[in-house]
Design a protein around this motif. Structure first.
Motif, PDB file in Angstrom:
ATOM      1  N   LYS A 134       0.837  -1.196   0.000  1.00  0.00           N
ATOM      2  CA  LYS A 134       0.000   0.000   0.000  1.00  0.00           C
ATOM      3  C   LYS A 134       0.876   1.251   0.000  1.00  0.00           C
ATOM      4  O   LYS A 134       0.529   2.267  -0.604  1.00  0.00           O
ATOM      5  CB  LYS A 134      -0.922  -0.012   1.220  1.00  0.00           C
ATOM      6  CG  LYS A 134      -2.022  -1.055   1.152  1.00  0.00           C
ATOM      7  CD  LYS A 134      -2.964  -0.940   2.335  1.00  0.00           C
ATOM      8  CE  LYS A 134      -4.095  -1.956   2.222  1.00  0.00           C
ATOM      9  NZ  LYS A 134      -5.023  -1.871   3.373  1.00  0.00           N
ATOM     10  N   TRP A 135       1.993   1.166   0.712  1.00  0.00           N
ATOM     11  CA  TRP A 135       2.959   2.278   0.714  1.00  0.00           C
ATOM     12  C   TRP A 135       3.503   2.499  -0.686  1.00  0.00           C
ATOM     13  O   TRP A 135       3.609   3.620  -1.160  1.00  0.00           O
ATOM     14  CB  TRP A 135       4.074   1.938   1.697  1.00  0.00           C
ATOM     15  CG  TRP A 135       5.200   2.925   1.752  1.00  0.00           C
ATOM     16  CD1 TRP A 135       5.226   4.126   2.407  1.00  0.00           C
ATOM     17  CD2 TRP A 135       6.485   2.792   1.122  1.00  0.00           C
ATOM     18  NE1 TRP A 135       6.438   4.751   2.229  1.00  0.00           N
ATOM     19  CE2 TRP A 135       7.231   3.958   1.456  1.00  0.00           C
ATOM     20  CE3 TRP A 135       7.078   1.818   0.332  1.00  0.00           C
ATOM     21  CZ2 TRP A 135       8.539   4.149   1.006  1.00  0.00           C
ATOM     22  CZ3 TRP A 135       8.377   2.014  -0.119  1.00  0.00           C
ATOM     23  CH2 TRP A 135       9.083   3.171   0.219  1.00  0.00           C
ATOM     24  N   GLU A 177       2.036   1.642  -3.435  1.00  0.00           N
ATOM     25  CA  GLU A 177       0.928   2.101  -4.276  1.00  0.00           C
ATOM     26  C   GLU A 177       0.825   3.628  -4.258  1.00  0.00           C
ATOM     27  O   GLU A 177       0.519   4.258  -5.276  1.00  0.00           O
ATOM     28  CB  GLU A 177      -0.381   1.477  -3.785  1.00  0.00           C
ATOM     29  CG  GLU A 177      -1.586   1.834  -4.617  1.00  0.00           C
ATOM     30  CD  GLU A 177      -2.854   1.184  -4.112  1.00  0.00           C
ATOM     31  OE1 GLU A 177      -3.949   1.619  -4.510  1.00  0.00           O
ATOM     32  OE2 GLU A 177      -2.752   0.232  -3.309  1.00  0.00           O
ATOM     33  N   LYS A 178       1.116   4.233  -3.136  1.00  0.00           N
ATOM     34  CA  LYS A 178       1.072   5.682  -3.028  1.00  0.00           C
ATOM     35  C   LYS A 178       2.200   6.349  -3.824  1.00  0.00           C
ATOM     36  O   LYS A 178       2.109   7.523  -4.168  1.00  0.00           O
ATOM     37  CB  LYS A 178       1.167   6.100  -1.555  1.00  0.00           C
ATOM     38  CG  LYS A 178      -0.025   5.661  -0.714  1.00  0.00           C
ATOM     39  CD  LYS A 178       0.148   6.088   0.724  1.00  0.00           C
ATOM     40  CE  LYS A 178      -1.028   5.635   1.576  1.00  0.00           C
ATOM     41  NZ  LYS A 178      -0.859   6.017   3.003  1.00  0.00           N
ATOM     42  N   LEU A 179       3.260   5.577  -4.084  1.00  0.00           N
ATOM     43  CA  LEU A 179       4.394   6.116  -4.822  1.00  0.00           C
ATOM     44  C   LEU A 179       4.191   6.064  -6.324  1.00  0.00           C
ATOM     45  O   LEU A 179       4.899   6.732  -7.071  1.00  0.00           O
ATOM     46  CB  LEU A 179       5.669   5.341  -4.465  1.00  0.00           C
ATOM     47  CG  LEU A 179       6.089   5.320  -2.998  1.00  0.00           C
ATOM     48  CD1 LEU A 179       7.351   4.485  -2.827  1.00  0.00           C
ATOM     49  CD2 LEU A 179       6.311   6.731  -2.471  1.00  0.00           C
ATOM     50  N   PRO A 186      -0.001   9.010 -10.702  1.00  0.00           N
ATOM     51  CA  PRO A 186      -1.468   8.974 -10.729  1.00  0.00           C
ATOM     52  C   PRO A 186      -2.065   8.368 -11.990  1.00  0.00           C
ATOM     53  O   PRO A 186      -3.189   7.871 -11.965  1.00  0.00           O
ATOM     54  CB  PRO A 186      -1.857  10.449 -10.584  1.00  0.00           C
ATOM     55  CG  PRO A 186      -0.636  11.214 -11.012  1.00  0.00           C
ATOM     56  CD  PRO A 186       0.518  10.380 -10.585  1.00  0.00           C
ATOM     57  N   LYS A 226      -4.856   1.045 -10.616  1.00  0.00           N
ATOM     58  CA  LYS A 226      -4.676  -0.248  -9.964  1.00  0.00           C
ATOM     59  C   LYS A 226      -5.599  -1.267 -10.609  1.00  0.00           C
ATOM     60  O   LYS A 226      -6.754  -0.983 -10.890  1.00  0.00           O
ATOM     61  CB  LYS A 226      -4.966  -0.150  -8.469  1.00  0.00           C
ATOM     62  CG  LYS A 226      -4.610  -1.413  -7.705  1.00  0.00           C
ATOM     63  CD  LYS A 226      -4.752  -1.231  -6.210  1.00  0.00           C
ATOM     64  CE  LYS A 226      -4.333  -2.501  -5.484  1.00  0.00           C
ATOM     65  NZ  LYS A 226      -4.475  -2.368  -4.010  1.00  0.00           N
ATOM     66  N   LYS A 250      10.092   9.884  -4.974  1.00  0.00           N
ATOM     67  CA  LYS A 250       9.062   9.911  -3.933  1.00  0.00           C
ATOM     68  C   LYS A 250       9.510   9.141  -2.702  1.00  0.00           C
ATOM     69  O   LYS A 250       9.209   9.529  -1.575  1.00  0.00           O
ATOM     70  CB  LYS A 250       7.749   9.345  -4.476  1.00  0.00           C
ATOM     71  CG  LYS A 250       7.027  10.269  -5.434  1.00  0.00           C
ATOM     72  CD  LYS A 250       5.701   9.671  -5.885  1.00  0.00           C
ATOM     73  CE  LYS A 250       4.972  10.597  -6.838  1.00  0.00           C
ATOM     74  NZ  LYS A 250       3.694  10.002  -7.318  1.00  0.00           N
ATOM     75  N   VAL A 281       9.609  10.799   0.994  1.00  0.00           N
ATOM     76  CA  VAL A 281       8.885  10.202   2.122  1.00  0.00           C
ATOM     77  C   VAL A 281       9.827   9.926   3.274  1.00  0.00           C
ATOM     78  O   VAL A 281       9.533  10.227   4.431  1.00  0.00           O
ATOM     79  CB  VAL A 281       8.185   8.889   1.671  1.00  0.00           C
ATOM     80  CG1 VAL A 281       7.672   8.135   2.897  1.00  0.00           C
ATOM     81  CG2 VAL A 281       7.048   9.191   0.731  1.00  0.00           C
TER      82      VAL A 281
END
Length: 207
Positions: free
Chosen positions: A4-5, A7-9, A12, A16, A197, A201
């Motif tokens: 999930k981490w 996925e945020k990277l 856009p 998914k 990214k 982070v």
């Protein structure tokens, strides 16, 4: 570090993809345009599968094995951003029907490692990236030196002979901006986006 981490990277524009057989240890993404089809799969891996050449020469043989009659390594890098180690390599697989590029990106954060495997297929007129510039190069060489033979000392394309599908002038990073939708460009952009990214982070977490 979870999927999930990761996925945020992802950029856009990557949607998914839900798969019935997919479990919590895998995640899938896709990006499609007229010039390319990009499919990505993320999963966690163990430390023994990361930097295998540190433990055995077999790991070096693995990289060497990627050089085959119809495939070769296009890019290979180890980069470090704010304490996160990332390795990636891009290979090309060429057949009569199509040309595909494959990205393996490993992100090592602490003792946790995630692998992102991505395939990028040429579509539409994207093949011109590999043909136009090489044809133009040969014409210029023939005009200046009187020959376009690859056996002359002036044909820089073959200055480093390889057993694989060899060097393609248009695949140089210089041409990425001219072909933003080409799969090779997209794979390189994906690496930069994810790795940058990751660094941001981690910088925030350390602050």
């Amino acid at each position: 570090m979870s999927l999930k981490w990761l996925e945020k990277l992802m950029p856009p524009e990557y949607r998914k993809v839900e798969k019935e057989a997919c479990d919590e240890k895998e995640a899938y993404f896709a990006r499609e345009s007229k010039e390319s089809l990009i499919l990505a799969m993320a999963c966690k891996i163990s430390r023994k599968d990361f930097l295998p050449e540190i433990r055995s020469f077999d790991g070096v043989d693995l990289l060497r094995s990627l050089e085959k009659p119809n495939s070769c390594i296009v890019d290979f890098r180890d980069v470090v951003v704010n304490g996160v180690l990332c390795r990636y390599y891009i290979t090309k697989d060429q057949t009569k029907e199509k040309v595909c590029y494959f990205l393996n990106l490993y992100v090592c954060k602490g003792r946790k490692i995630v692998r992102l495997f991505v395939s990028g297929e040429e579509r539409g007129n994207s093949y011109q990236r590999r043909s136009i510039h090489e044809d133009e190069y040969r014409k210029i060489v023939a005009d200046v030196f009187g020959t376009s033979s690859e056996n002359t000392g002036y044909d820089c394309i073959y200055r480093m002979p390889r057993k694989g599908c060899c060097y393609s002038l248009g695949e140089d990073p210089f041409y990425d901006d001219l072909y933003p939708e080409h799969p090779l460009t997209q794979l390189r952009l994906l690496v930069k986006s994810v790795v940058c990214k990751v660094g941001k982070v981690d910088a925030k977490e350390a602050a």
